[in-house]
Design a protein around this motif. Sequence first.
Motif, PDB file in Angstrom:
ATOM      1  N   LEU A 184       2.180  21.701   3.570  1.00 27.93           N
ATOM      2  CA  LEU A 184       1.867  20.560   3.682  1.00 27.93           C
ATOM      3  C   LEU A 184       3.170  21.429   4.852  1.00 27.93           C
ATOM      4  CD1 LEU A 184       2.691  17.102   1.617  1.00 27.93           C
ATOM      5  CD2 LEU A 184       0.544  18.692   3.011  1.00 27.93           C
ATOM      6  N   PRO A 185       3.095  20.486   6.135  1.00 26.96           N
ATOM      7  CA  PRO A 185       3.364  20.783   7.295  1.00 26.96           C
ATOM      8  C   PRO A 185       5.147  20.035   7.378  1.00 26.96           C
ATOM      9  CG  PRO A 185       2.380  19.124   8.596  1.00 26.96           C
ATOM     10  CD  PRO A 185       2.029  19.551   6.505  1.00 26.96           C
ATOM     11  N   LYS A 186       6.077  21.139   7.758  1.00 27.49           N
ATOM     12  CA  LYS A 186       7.361  20.335   7.377  1.00 27.49           C
ATOM     13  C   LYS A 186       7.114  18.940   7.776  1.00 27.49           C
ATOM     14  CE  LYS A 186      12.459  22.140   9.579  1.00 27.49           C
ATOM     15  NZ  LYS A 186      13.508  22.721   9.895  1.00 27.49           N
ATOM     16  N   GLY A 187       8.343  18.058   7.209  1.00 27.89           N
ATOM     17  CA  GLY A 187       9.111  16.921   7.602  1.00 27.89           C
ATOM     18  C   GLY A 187       8.039  15.956   7.180  1.00 27.89           C
ATOM     19  N   LYS A 188       6.996  16.626   5.622  1.00 26.48           N
ATOM     20  CA  LYS A 188       5.528  15.616   4.877  1.00 26.48           C
ATOM     21  C   LYS A 188       5.783  15.956   3.704  1.00 26.48           C
ATOM     22  CE  LYS A 188       3.391  13.710   8.482  1.00 26.48           C
ATOM     23  NZ  LYS A 188       3.218  12.430   8.904  1.00 26.48           N
ATOM     24  N   GLN A 189       5.920  15.487   2.354  1.00 28.87           N
ATOM     25  CA  GLN A 189       5.618  15.655   1.323  1.00 28.87           C
ATOM     26  C   GLN A 189       4.382  14.724   0.982  1.00 28.87           C
ATOM     27  OE1 GLN A 189      10.098  13.609   1.028  1.00 28.87           O
ATOM     28  NE2 GLN A 189       8.846  14.198  -0.931  1.00 28.87           N
ATOM     29  N   ILE A 206       6.674  13.927  -4.737  1.00 32.31           N
ATOM     30  CA  ILE A 206       6.767  15.729  -5.411  1.00 32.31           C
ATOM     31  C   ILE A 206       7.747  16.132  -4.150  1.00 32.31           C
ATOM     32  CG2 ILE A 206       4.902  17.046  -5.346  1.00 32.31           C
ATOM     33  CD1 ILE A 206       2.834  15.368  -6.261  1.00 32.31           C
ATOM     34  N   PRO A 207       8.673  17.081  -4.457  1.00 37.81           N
ATOM     35  CA  PRO A 207       9.278  18.062  -3.327  1.00 37.81           C
ATOM     36  C   PRO A 207       8.510  18.639  -2.774  1.00 37.81           C
ATOM     37  CG  PRO A 207      10.635  18.321  -5.981  1.00 37.81           C
ATOM     38  CD  PRO A 207       8.876  17.270  -6.246  1.00 37.81           C
ATOM     39  N   PRO A 208       9.221  18.497  -1.486  1.00 40.52           N
ATOM     40  CA  PRO A 208       8.493  19.215  -0.394  1.00 40.52           C
ATOM     41  C   PRO A 208       7.498  20.611  -0.531  1.00 40.52           C
ATOM     42  CG  PRO A 208       9.793  17.589   0.604  1.00 40.52           C
ATOM     43  CD  PRO A 208      10.444  18.206  -0.827  1.00 40.52           C
ATOM     44  N   ASN A 226      -3.001   8.402  -7.878  1.00 41.37           N
ATOM     45  CA  ASN A 226      -3.334   9.015  -6.552  1.00 41.37           C
ATOM     46  C   ASN A 226      -2.152   9.478  -5.825  1.00 41.37           C
ATOM     47  OD1 ASN A 226      -5.651   6.436  -6.232  1.00 41.37           O
ATOM     48  ND2 ASN A 226      -4.297   5.822  -7.270  1.00 41.37           N
ATOM     49  N   ILE A 227      -3.157  10.343  -4.916  1.00 37.92           N
ATOM     50  CA  ILE A 227      -2.358  11.217  -4.116  1.00 37.92           C
ATOM     51  C   ILE A 227      -2.419  11.044  -2.888  1.00 37.92           C
ATOM     52  CG2 ILE A 227      -0.491  13.842  -3.956  1.00 37.92           C
ATOM     53  CD1 ILE A 227      -1.563  14.344  -6.771  1.00 37.92           C
ATOM     54  N   THR A 228      -1.235  10.516  -1.721  1.00 37.91           N
ATOM     55  CA  THR A 228      -1.261  11.019  -0.594  1.00 37.91           C
ATOM     56  C   THR A 228      -0.208  11.240   0.077  1.00 37.91           C
ATOM     57  OG1 THR A 228       0.497   8.853  -0.679  1.00 37.91           O
ATOM     58  CG2 THR A 228      -2.063   7.822  -0.698  1.00 37.91           C
ATOM     59  N   GLU A 229      -0.413  11.422   1.326  1.00 41.42           N
ATOM     60  CA  GLU A 229       0.679  13.192   2.201  1.00 41.42           C
ATOM     61  C   GLU A 229       1.626  11.787   3.000  1.00 41.42           C
ATOM     62  OE1 GLU A 229       0.285  15.030   6.077  1.00 41.42           O
ATOM     63  OE2 GLU A 229      -1.226  15.483   4.437  1.00 41.42           O
ATOM     64  N   GLU A 230       2.262  11.407   2.780  1.00 42.62           N
ATOM     65  CA  GLU A 230       3.288  10.686   3.514  1.00 42.62           C
ATOM     66  C   GLU A 230       4.260  11.660   4.456  1.00 42.62           C
ATOM     67  OE1 GLU A 230       2.645   7.810   3.487  1.00 42.62           O
ATOM     68  OE2 GLU A 230       1.307   7.693   1.959  1.00 42.62           O
ATOM     69  N   ALA A 231       5.446  10.567   5.136  1.00 46.29           N
ATOM     70  CA  ALA A 231       6.338  11.209   5.576  1.00 46.29           C
ATOM     71  C   ALA A 231       7.274  11.551   4.553  1.00 46.29           C
ATOM     72  CB  ALA A 231       7.176  10.297   6.886  1.00 46.29           C
ATOM     73  N   LEU A 232       8.128  12.870   4.902  1.00 45.29           N
ATOM     74  CA  LEU A 232       9.623  13.313   3.917  1.00 45.29           C
ATOM     75  C   LEU A 232      11.178  12.301   3.828  1.00 45.29           C
ATOM     76  CD1 LEU A 232      10.452  15.523   3.139  1.00 45.29           C
ATOM     77  CD2 LEU A 232      12.092  15.476   5.111  1.00 45.29           C
ATOM     78  N   GLY A 233      10.085  11.699   2.243  1.00 46.08           N
ATOM     79  CA  GLY A 233      11.288  10.208   2.313  1.00 46.08           C
ATOM     80  C   GLY A 233      10.381   9.287   1.311  1.00 46.08           C
ATOM     81  N   GLY A 234       8.695   9.567   1.656  1.00 39.49           N
ATOM     82  CA  GLY A 234       8.504   8.651   0.912  1.00 39.49           C
ATOM     83  C   GLY A 234       7.581   7.210   1.568  1.00 39.49           C
ATOM     84  N   ALA A 235       7.368   6.259   1.100  1.00 39.78           N
ATOM     85  CA  ALA A 235       7.205   5.213   2.578  1.00 39.78           C
ATOM     86  C   ALA A 235       6.524   4.144   0.673  1.00 39.78           C
ATOM     87  CB  ALA A 235       5.120   5.487   2.408  1.00 39.78           C
ATOM     88  N   ASP A 236       6.625   2.904   1.376  1.00 40.66           N
ATOM     89  CA  ASP A 236       6.447   1.994   0.360  1.00 40.66           C
ATOM     90  C   ASP A 236       5.533   1.826   0.369  1.00 40.66           C
ATOM     91  OD1 ASP A 236       9.278   1.161   0.535  1.00 40.66           O
ATOM     92  OD2 ASP A 236       9.424   0.067   2.555  1.00 40.66           O
ATOM     93  N   HIS A 237       4.129   2.003   1.043  1.00 37.19           N
ATOM     94  CA  HIS A 237       2.549   1.712   1.262  1.00 37.19           C
ATOM     95  C   HIS A 237       1.979   3.242   0.805  1.00 37.19           C
ATOM     96  CE1 HIS A 237       3.563  -2.815   0.150  1.00 37.19           C
ATOM     97  NE2 HIS A 237       4.532  -2.620   1.347  1.00 37.19           N
ATOM     98  N   PRO A 238       1.002   3.128   0.636  1.00 42.56           N
ATOM     99  CA  PRO A 238       0.428   4.198   0.188  1.00 42.56           C
ATOM    100  C   PRO A 238      -0.560   4.635   1.612  1.00 42.56           C
ATOM    101  CG  PRO A 238      -0.630   2.772  -1.029  1.00 42.56           C
ATOM    102  CD  PRO A 238       0.620   2.523  -0.745  1.00 42.56           C
ATOM    103  N   ASN A 239      -0.447   5.232   2.484  1.00 50.56           N
ATOM    104  CA  ASN A 239      -1.108   6.207   3.660  1.00 50.56           C
ATOM    105  C   ASN A 239      -2.623   6.507   3.344  1.00 50.56           C
ATOM    106  OD1 ASN A 239      -2.427   6.966   6.044  1.00 50.56           O
ATOM    107  ND2 ASN A 239      -1.095   8.063   6.448  1.00 50.56           N
ATOM    108  N   VAL A 240      -3.337   5.601   2.743  1.00 43.49           N
ATOM    109  CA  VAL A 240      -4.790   6.180   2.515  1.00 43.49           C
ATOM    110  C   VAL A 240      -5.927   6.691   3.528  1.00 43.49           C
ATOM    111  CG1 VAL A 240      -5.296   3.331   1.089  1.00 43.49           C
ATOM    112  CG2 VAL A 240      -6.020   3.684   2.861  1.00 43.49           C
TER     113      VAL A 240
END
Length: 249
Positions: A184-189, A206-208, A226-240
């Motif tokens: 993943l690019p920097k700032g994503k996990q 998952i650590p970057p 399920n595994i989604t790509e999120e901004a660093l730090g995670g999210a409350d709801h998945p980015n489907v």
Amino acid sequence: MNKQQFLNSGLLEQFVLGLTSPEEDKIVQQYLHKFPELNNELNALHQAMDQYALQHAIPPPKSQYPAEAYDANAYVSDSHYRFNWSLLTTIVLAFLSFYLFRNNQHQQKDILQIEAEHAALKTYCQTSQDKVQAQLLMLDKIQHPHTQSIVLAGTEIAPAHFAVAHWNPTLKEGWLDPTKLPILPKGKQYQVWADINGEMISIALIPPNSRELISIAYMDNAESINITEEALGGADHPNVDLLMANATL
């Protein structure tokens, strides 16, 4: 030798005392030319020697001068260095003591640095050992007879990639191998979700760009992982829209 080794050698002190050979004089001059800042050290040694000489010079008896003409301070200033051999020996010993004291200070500094490096290395080794032990324990659990290995296939976003989850209802623990997921690019996990009655529950971040087996929370009623790509730090709801891999349990 480098500048610090030269200072530790005692050549500069011996040079000031006139105890160096012609070859050693050349070496001292070379280092003074190569490291101009050493002249400050040289001047300090000369000043220390001058001060010592002024304090210990031997004036002649007062009887050799008319009372009105005698001035001890003027005599010391004019004669500057009227040493006897005993005084010269005292000065040499004083400078050698100074050299040994400074050399001991450098050695103490080196010892402290070595001790700090040893402590850091010991901590690193202990951390690495703990990490290896944790991985071995995790592998033992993965080999448990009730552990199920589940392949999370890549979606249309990452069709050539996948992840492997290990799910154990008996131990009520789960693990995931993310090594086959895209970098993943920097700032994503990546974030891992369990689908329970239509609701996505976060069970791991998952650590970057991790390349190690990680623990994930076990959920009794999970229907899928399920595994989604999120901004660093995670999210409350998945980015489907960025669902990278998933599998039904």
